[in-house]
Design a protein around this motif. Structure first.
Motif, PDB file in Angstrom:
ATOM      1  N   GLN A 104     -11.285  12.327  -2.078  1.00 33.69           N
ATOM      2  CA  GLN A 104     -10.679  12.702  -0.804  1.00 33.69           C
ATOM      3  C   GLN A 104     -10.439  11.467   0.067  1.00 33.69           C
ATOM      4  OE1 GLN A 104      -9.937  15.859  -1.188  1.00 33.69           O
ATOM      5  NE2 GLN A 104      -8.597  15.604   0.574  1.00 33.69           N
ATOM      6  N   ILE A 105     -11.381  10.516   0.039  1.00 34.47           N
ATOM      7  CA  ILE A 105     -11.218   9.279   0.809  1.00 34.47           C
ATOM      8  C   ILE A 105     -10.053   8.446   0.272  1.00 34.47           C
ATOM      9  CG2 ILE A 105     -12.343   7.099   1.465  1.00 34.47           C
ATOM     10  CD1 ILE A 105     -15.054   8.627   1.056  1.00 34.47           C
ATOM     11  N   MET A 106      -9.978   8.340  -1.052  1.00 36.28           N
ATOM     12  CA  MET A 106      -8.969   7.463  -1.663  1.00 36.28           C
ATOM     13  C   MET A 106      -7.599   8.126  -1.781  1.00 36.28           C
ATOM     14  SD  MET A 106     -10.467   4.570  -2.045  1.00 36.28           S
ATOM     15  CE  MET A 106      -9.687   3.524  -3.284  1.00 36.28           C
ATOM     16  N   GLY A 107      -7.555   9.451  -1.735  1.00 33.87           N
ATOM     17  CA  GLY A 107      -6.287  10.172  -1.750  1.00 33.87           C
ATOM     18  C   GLY A 107      -5.922  10.705  -3.120  1.00 33.87           C
ATOM     19  N   ARG A 108      -5.116  11.754  -3.131  1.00 39.05           N
ATOM     20  CA  ARG A 108      -4.712  12.423  -4.378  1.00 39.05           C
ATOM     21  C   ARG A 108      -3.468  11.828  -5.007  1.00 39.05           C
ATOM     22  NH1 ARG A 108      -0.506  16.385  -4.827  1.00 39.05           N
ATOM     23  NH2 ARG A 108      -0.704  17.726  -6.659  1.00 39.05           N
ATOM     24  N   GLU A 109      -2.551  11.307  -4.166  1.00 41.86           N
ATOM     25  CA  GLU A 109      -1.186  11.068  -4.632  1.00 41.86           C
ATOM     26  C   GLU A 109      -0.549   9.900  -3.917  1.00 41.86           C
ATOM     27  OE1 GLU A 109      -0.237  14.781  -3.017  1.00 41.86           O
ATOM     28  OE2 GLU A 109       0.697  13.980  -1.206  1.00 41.86           O
ATOM     29  N   VAL A 110       0.514   9.386  -4.515  1.00 44.59           N
ATOM     30  CA  VAL A 110       1.412   8.482  -3.809  1.00 44.59           C
ATOM     31  C   VAL A 110       2.842   8.966  -4.030  1.00 44.59           C
ATOM     32  CG1 VAL A 110      -0.106   6.476  -3.950  1.00 44.59           C
ATOM     33  CG2 VAL A 110       1.594   6.849  -5.748  1.00 44.59           C
ATOM     34  N   VAL A 111       3.680   8.718  -3.036  1.00 48.53           N
ATOM     35  CA  VAL A 111       5.118   8.945  -3.155  1.00 48.53           C
ATOM     36  C   VAL A 111       5.784   7.583  -2.983  1.00 48.53           C
ATOM     37  CG1 VAL A 111       7.138  10.127  -2.238  1.00 48.53           C
ATOM     38  CG2 VAL A 111       4.906  11.289  -2.256  1.00 48.53           C
ATOM     39  N   VAL A 112       6.589   7.211  -3.965  1.00 53.70           N
ATOM     40  CA  VAL A 112       7.201   5.884  -3.985  1.00 53.70           C
ATOM     41  C   VAL A 112       8.719   6.043  -3.978  1.00 53.70           C
ATOM     42  CG1 VAL A 112       7.417   3.729  -5.300  1.00 53.70           C
ATOM     43  CG2 VAL A 112       5.232   4.959  -5.279  1.00 53.70           C
ATOM     44  N   ALA A 113       9.390   5.259  -3.162  1.00 57.11           N
ATOM     45  CA  ALA A 113      10.853   5.262  -3.149  1.00 57.11           C
ATOM     46  C   ALA A 113      11.396   4.678  -4.451  1.00 57.11           C
ATOM     47  CB  ALA A 113      11.364   4.447  -1.958  1.00 57.11           C
ATOM     48  N   VAL A 114      12.499   5.250  -4.917  1.00 51.00           N
ATOM     49  CA  VAL A 114      13.240   4.710  -6.054  1.00 51.00           C
ATOM     50  C   VAL A 114      14.578   4.201  -5.529  1.00 51.00           C
ATOM     51  CG1 VAL A 114      14.377   5.259  -8.240  1.00 51.00           C
ATOM     52  CG2 VAL A 114      12.134   6.289  -7.688  1.00 51.00           C
ATOM     53  N   THR A 115      14.846   2.909  -5.717  1.00 46.71           N
ATOM     54  CA  THR A 115      16.067   2.282  -5.223  1.00 46.71           C
ATOM     55  C   THR A 115      16.664   1.419  -6.327  1.00 46.71           C
ATOM     56  OG1 THR A 115      15.081   2.190  -2.986  1.00 46.71           O
ATOM     57  CG2 THR A 115      17.023   0.814  -3.374  1.00 46.71           C
ATOM     58  N   ASN A 116      17.939   1.614  -6.591  1.00 43.74           N
ATOM     59  CA  ASN A 116      18.606   0.844  -7.660  1.00 43.74           C
ATOM     60  C   ASN A 116      17.864   0.912  -8.983  1.00 43.74           C
ATOM     61  OD1 ASN A 116      20.763  -0.024  -6.080  1.00 43.74           O
ATOM     62  ND2 ASN A 116      19.572  -1.750  -5.257  1.00 43.74           N
ATOM     63  N   GLY A 117      17.300   2.072  -9.281  1.00 47.92           N
ATOM     64  CA  GLY A 117      16.641   2.268 -10.569  1.00 47.92           C
ATOM     65  C   GLY A 117      15.264   1.653 -10.694  1.00 47.92           C
ATOM     66  N   LYS A 118      14.721   1.128  -9.582  1.00 50.19           N
ATOM     67  CA  LYS A 118      13.397   0.488  -9.608  1.00 50.19           C
ATOM     68  C   LYS A 118      12.450   1.169  -8.621  1.00 50.19           C
ATOM     69  CE  LYS A 118      14.703  -3.031 -12.273  1.00 50.19           C
ATOM     70  NZ  LYS A 118      14.240  -3.092 -13.672  1.00 50.19           N
ATOM     71  N   LEU A 119      11.147   1.085  -8.904  1.00 51.27           N
ATOM     72  CA  LEU A 119      10.145   1.456  -7.906  1.00 51.27           C
ATOM     73  C   LEU A 119      10.260   0.485  -6.746  1.00 51.27           C
ATOM     74  CD1 LEU A 119       6.984   2.058 -10.148  1.00 51.27           C
ATOM     75  CD2 LEU A 119       8.544   3.775  -9.186  1.00 51.27           C
ATOM     76  N   ASP A 120      10.417   1.003  -5.550  1.00 56.90           N
ATOM     77  CA  ASP A 120      10.650   0.153  -4.379  1.00 56.90           C
ATOM     78  C   ASP A 120       9.303  -0.206  -3.749  1.00 56.90           C
ATOM     79  OD1 ASP A 120      11.904  -1.208  -2.359  1.00 56.90           O
ATOM     80  OD2 ASP A 120      13.394   0.358  -1.997  1.00 56.90           O
ATOM     81  N   LEU A 121       8.574  -1.079  -4.417  1.00 57.53           N
ATOM     82  CA  LEU A 121       7.213  -1.455  -4.011  1.00 57.53           C
ATOM     83  C   LEU A 121       7.229  -2.797  -3.295  1.00 57.53           C
ATOM     84  CD1 LEU A 121       5.329  -0.553  -7.338  1.00 57.53           C
ATOM     85  CD2 LEU A 121       5.222   0.711  -5.174  1.00 57.53           C
ATOM     86  N   GLY A 122       6.292  -2.962  -2.351  1.00 58.55           N
ATOM     87  CA  GLY A 122       6.086  -4.263  -1.727  1.00 58.55           C
ATOM     88  C   GLY A 122       5.519  -5.256  -2.727  1.00 58.55           C
ATOM     89  N   PRO A 123       5.415  -6.530  -2.306  1.00 58.53           N
ATOM     90  CA  PRO A 123       5.094  -7.604  -3.261  1.00 58.53           C
ATOM     91  C   PRO A 123       3.767  -7.421  -3.988  1.00 58.53           C
ATOM     92  CG  PRO A 123       5.044  -8.391  -0.970  1.00 58.53           C
ATOM     93  CD  PRO A 123       5.677  -7.036  -0.953  1.00 58.53           C
ATOM     94  N   TRP A 124       2.779  -6.819  -3.364  1.00 61.36           N
ATOM     95  CA  TRP A 124       1.451  -6.686  -3.996  1.00 61.36           C
ATOM     96  C   TRP A 124       1.090  -5.250  -4.288  1.00 61.36           C
ATOM     97  CZ3 TRP A 124      -0.484 -11.100  -5.676  1.00 61.36           C
ATOM     98  CH2 TRP A 124      -0.057 -12.285  -5.043  1.00 61.36           C
ATOM     99  N   GLU A 125       1.994  -4.327  -4.039  1.00 59.26           N
ATOM    100  CA  GLU A 125       1.670  -2.917  -4.272  1.00 59.26           C
ATOM    101  C   GLU A 125       1.593  -2.607  -5.765  1.00 59.26           C
ATOM    102  OE1 GLU A 125       2.939   0.155  -1.034  1.00 59.26           O
ATOM    103  OE2 GLU A 125       4.749  -0.761  -1.815  1.00 59.26           O
ATOM    104  N   GLN A 126       0.451  -2.076  -6.183  1.00 56.91           N
ATOM    105  CA  GLN A 126       0.257  -1.620  -7.551  1.00 56.91           C
ATOM    106  C   GLN A 126      -0.351  -0.217  -7.497  1.00 56.91           C
ATOM    107  OE1 GLN A 126       0.782  -3.675 -10.704  1.00 56.91           O
ATOM    108  NE2 GLN A 126       2.201  -4.415  -9.149  1.00 56.91           N
ATOM    109  N   ILE A 127       0.069   0.624  -8.431  1.00 56.26           N
ATOM    110  CA  ILE A 127      -0.397   2.017  -8.462  1.00 56.26           C
ATOM    111  C   ILE A 127      -1.637   2.111  -9.350  1.00 56.26           C
ATOM    112  CG2 ILE A 127       0.242   4.408  -8.963  1.00 56.26           C
ATOM    113  CD1 ILE A 127       3.204   3.524  -8.842  1.00 56.26           C
ATOM    114  N   PHE A 128      -2.683   2.749  -8.832  1.00 54.30           N
ATOM    115  CA  PHE A 128      -3.940   2.867  -9.576  1.00 54.30           C
ATOM    116  C   PHE A 128      -4.330   4.318  -9.806  1.00 54.30           C
ATOM    117  CE2 PHE A 128      -4.152  -1.372  -8.027  1.00 54.30           C
ATOM    118  CZ  PHE A 128      -4.712  -2.045  -9.088  1.00 54.30           C
ATOM    119  N   TYR A 129      -4.930   4.519 -10.978  1.00 58.29           N
ATOM    120  CA  TYR A 129      -5.664   5.749 -11.246  1.00 58.29           C
ATOM    121  C   TYR A 129      -7.125   5.477 -10.944  1.00 58.29           C
ATOM    122  CZ  TYR A 129      -7.906   9.545 -13.751  1.00 58.29           C
ATOM    123  OH  TYR A 129      -8.686  10.625 -14.068  1.00 58.29           O
TER     124      TYR A 129
END
Lengths: 138, 138, 138
Positions: free
Chosen positions: A95-120
């Motif tokens: 609950q503290i860390m969260g269930r989900e992320v929603v990421v923008a898709v732009t030009n066929g890529k994940l629109d992530l900031g320079p250090w953003e990485q998705i974790f399980y």
């Protein structure tokens, strides 16, 4: 509008761990053919988390210490949930860390900031658990 | 389906602050021409947050005190992440406050409750950092 | 692309409670006719939460104890927000538990894991408060 779904399955060999799943999200996006839209990535289990932060081992040890301080695993008897179960702490940690992320898709890529990485984030491992990726757009 | 993207850049002159960015989100929505859909607004940096709560200075002081109690900035040496870095606390604070919000778009407006305001939460400021707005719909 | 919106109203007769609103989300989805897409469900008030976890009374008591330990309701005077208000703790509790969930819609169903249930978390009840459901897709 196009939509795409994929499930990932993880079996972690410790109770708690953090796994970088950005490559799996990128592969799902490439396979979807979607170039503009939104990607949802969520844990399908309620003792696990999907979140975005830094891929740095020291920080992950800090997360572990922080979560154990806020919602310690033991003694199991401190939680009302722990009758047949022993994982109340895992429900709270997720609950503290969260269930989900929603990421923008732009030009066929994940629109992530320079250090953003998705974790399980696994908080009650050692059995198969699933993550859902759903992409909508076009 | 239409999609629209905008990046906002903030340079805050203190380490921590909360900034109401509802007007920027409303402007992006107006510029997009989208009338029904979803708006994603997320921090692109992992020591910052986008969240929805009340625009009230006392509450923001309460958030600051709460976050400092849970994940104090100092001493920097208490965190494994802080070798070349000194911002482990900011990564943890952002995790508590959340990375993103998803807001419904109805009749060309952000479908917010009466007191809902969108904030940029900075936890490691004094350098340029970005927020992403992505809107999909029609 | 189709879109659908519904508001739910709750008046809880205690200050804090957790209510399973999965049936209401399923009904909204069925009424929308949308078969592939995303469903957003969010609290419209900033002292309430929508989150996904387990429908187990012991765990809910653990959540209550955890939240009271992190952000106790009393004494009201401990919070800068509490001048005319007495609900700073509720704003903080909602921040920990989260404002919203985004759920995949696949084959006309909420694409939830085996134990995932959607909850309305009330932290300042005894008056009417609203939850928004927005579905987009086709």
């Amino acid at each position: 509008m196009k939509s795409f779904k994929r499930e990932l399955t993880f079996i972690k060999n410790t109770r708690r761990s953090f796994t970088n799943i950005t490559p799996e999200a990128e592969t799902a996006l490439a396979d979807s053919g979607i170039r503009e839209g939104l990607l949802l990535c969520n844990a399908m289990h309620i003792t696990a988390s999907v979140f975005i932060n830094d891929d740095e081992a020291g920080l992950h040890r800090d997360f572990e210490a922080f979560l154990e301080r806020l919602a310690p695993e033991k003694p199991h008897s401190q939680y009302a949930h722990n009758g047949y179960e022993d994982n109340a702490d895992a429900h709270i940690k997720r609950q503290i860390m969260g269930r989900e992320v929603v990421v923008a898709v732009t030009n066929g890529k994940l629109d992530l900031g320079p250090w953003e990485q998705i974790f399980y984030g696994e908080f009650d491992g050692m059995r198969p658990k699933r993550v859902l990726i759903k992409i909508i757009g076009e």
